[in-house]
Design an enzyme around this catalytic site. Sequence first.
Site, PDB file in Angstrom:
ATOM      1  N   ASP A   1       0.810  -1.038  14.264  1.00 52.45           N
ATOM      2  CA  ASP A   1      -0.167  -0.015  13.879  1.00 52.45           C
ATOM      3  C   ASP A   1       0.500   1.248  13.310  1.00 52.45           C
ATOM      4  OD1 ASP A   1      -2.569   1.201  13.590  1.00 52.45           O
ATOM      5  OD2 ASP A   1      -2.858   1.666  15.715  1.00 52.45           O
ATOM      6  N   HIS A   2      -0.064   1.745  12.230  1.00 49.02           N
ATOM      7  CA  HIS A   2       0.396   3.001  11.607  1.00 49.02           C
ATOM      8  C   HIS A   2       1.903   3.012  11.336  1.00 49.02           C
ATOM      9  CE1 HIS A   2      -3.589   4.637  12.644  1.00 49.02           C
ATOM     10  NE2 HIS A   2      -3.386   5.284  11.535  1.00 49.02           N
TER      11      HIS A   2
ATOM     12  N   GLU B   1      -3.353  -3.868   6.413  1.00 48.77           N
ATOM     13  CA  GLU B   1      -4.375  -2.811   6.398  1.00 48.77           C
ATOM     14  C   GLU B   1      -3.809  -1.559   5.740  1.00 48.77           C
ATOM     15  OE1 GLU B   1      -7.303  -2.134   9.391  1.00 48.77           O
ATOM     16  OE2 GLU B   1      -6.687  -0.043   9.653  1.00 48.77           O
TER      17      GLU B   1
ATOM     18  N   LYS C   1      -9.065  11.874  20.037  1.00 48.97           N
ATOM     19  CA  LYS C   1      -8.766  10.860  21.051  1.00 48.97           C
ATOM     20  C   LYS C   1      -9.707  10.920  22.266  1.00 48.97           C
ATOM     21  CE  LYS C   1      -5.125   9.532  18.889  1.00 48.97           C
ATOM     22  NZ  LYS C   1      -5.024   8.215  18.290  1.00 48.97           N
TER      23      LYS C   1
ATOM     24  N   HIS D   1     -10.799   3.844  12.442  1.00 52.38           N
ATOM     25  CA  HIS D   1      -9.866   4.205  13.510  1.00 52.38           C
ATOM     26  C   HIS D   1     -10.598   5.159  14.430  1.00 52.38           C
ATOM     27  CE1 HIS D   1      -6.085   3.094  10.966  1.00 52.38           C
ATOM     28  NE2 HIS D   1      -7.004   2.147  11.004  1.00 52.38           N
TER      29      HIS D   1
END
Length: 507
Positions: A185-186, A293, A335, A367
């Site tokens: 991820d990222h 992605e 978050k 996200h």
Amino acid sequence: MEYEELIRSDDQQLWKMIMSSSEADTFAAQGRFKVYPLSRRMSGSLVFLSLRGQEGDYLLIRHPAGARNTLFDEFSGFLREKDGSRLLICLQNGENATALRHAFPFTSPSCIGRSRSSFGVGDRLGIASPGHIPLFQDGTVVPVLAQQSLRELDLMGRTYRNVIDAATWAVFNTGYEGDWAADGDHLKDVDSVISALKQGCTMITADLSDYLSFKFMDTDIQTVSKEYSKLDSVLRDSIEARYRGTIKLSSSTELFYEEQLLQRIALSYNRALDHAVKLYQACWTVKKEFDFEISIDETILPTSPEAHYFVAMELQERGVAFSSLAPRFVGEFQKGIDYIGNTDEFASSFQRHAAIAGDLGYKISIHSSSDKFSVYPIIGRLVQGAYHLKTSGTNWLVALETLSRVDPTFFRNIFRRAYEVFSTARNYYHITPDPEIATDISTLSDGELPDVFRNTTDRQVLHVSYGELFKDTDLKDLFFTRLRHSIKEYWSALEAHIGRHLELLRR
Ligand code: ZN
């Protein structure tokens, strides 16, 4: 799911699935082990069964007398042998996870593609997946059981291989045979992308944020024109031909490009496009099949539908076959708390982004940073085709919430420590908690402790504190020991919490 049924100790028949009566009596009598009944499998003549011990999980493998099965030799553990029949007691570690993936392909992550919706749960702690898996049994949404950013790996001292191994064991222990994926991820650079794929990731989220330059969105037009004229003339000609005037998409979505806007978008995203191509090509050097992605969400400015369409079209034009794209939506996705912003505005903007993804044939990716309950129904209603949604770190918050109910003294300690380390921890994440509403935990009775999870400031402080807290390895060990004692409560709470996300997305 009834977690009492997932791990059981009371039934002698379970033990005798894999052991002689006398061995079963010995194991069961110790009272230290329980069985995962759904893990029982055969491969050729070998019988497999997982055990849950007080400190860790084990895999038992029975190799009957007289048979010859080379798979058995791939596992390592403590061997008991009697009359030619062998029983191997293996730790559920990385080495044995590799052998397990070889023996049972369903314990390996796989690619999802563009037509199936997917949901990134991730498991920062490495023990949450049994609470996620029951939610995906019907196969309509594919879980990304392993999903971690480099930041999370660093803060937890883990590798992608560790994360995938944990998911492999969870899948095997719970008997889940559906598809699941592993997301690096990222990731921002070539080395990380290559490393993540080599460690077994099936999906790469290419974070292009370092290559976006939004200063061109509001600089004066003379500067913009001057900079734009420096771009390659072939590129300029092709984009001027492609993005001109009004472009009509399905769902009555229209995009409108005038010259200035196109120049600003081209300058803002051009370097990011080149970087995406580079990352994509790097993936190809490792694997021919992976989900890719595009992430342009980690920015201050929301992505306009015109910019989104431009990025997607240009990448497709350059041969980048991505499965999903994450724009930066309007409002704030901080978050562990609900959406901040106007939900009507979100709906109209999301509808346009979803139309672009639907028309161009990839999944819109959200996200969510977890717990965006007020916008999930909008996403579920307006998405065209399939979606990808990421949660992040909410498993940790659910773990703390579980501890606040079952282990109040320990939770009070964690809570105080989280506020102590907060000034450092907040540097890792974009959050804006209001210190005015922080709870004074000494005023709460034990029964009131779970209330702090309804306080957005407490939630955020707890949410980001894990890395700093776990620098204290004694506290980290204690946390895992305590949580392991209440694992069934934890899994139930996770199933309920993530289940609420999925439920709202279905509306
Ligand atoms: Zn993101």
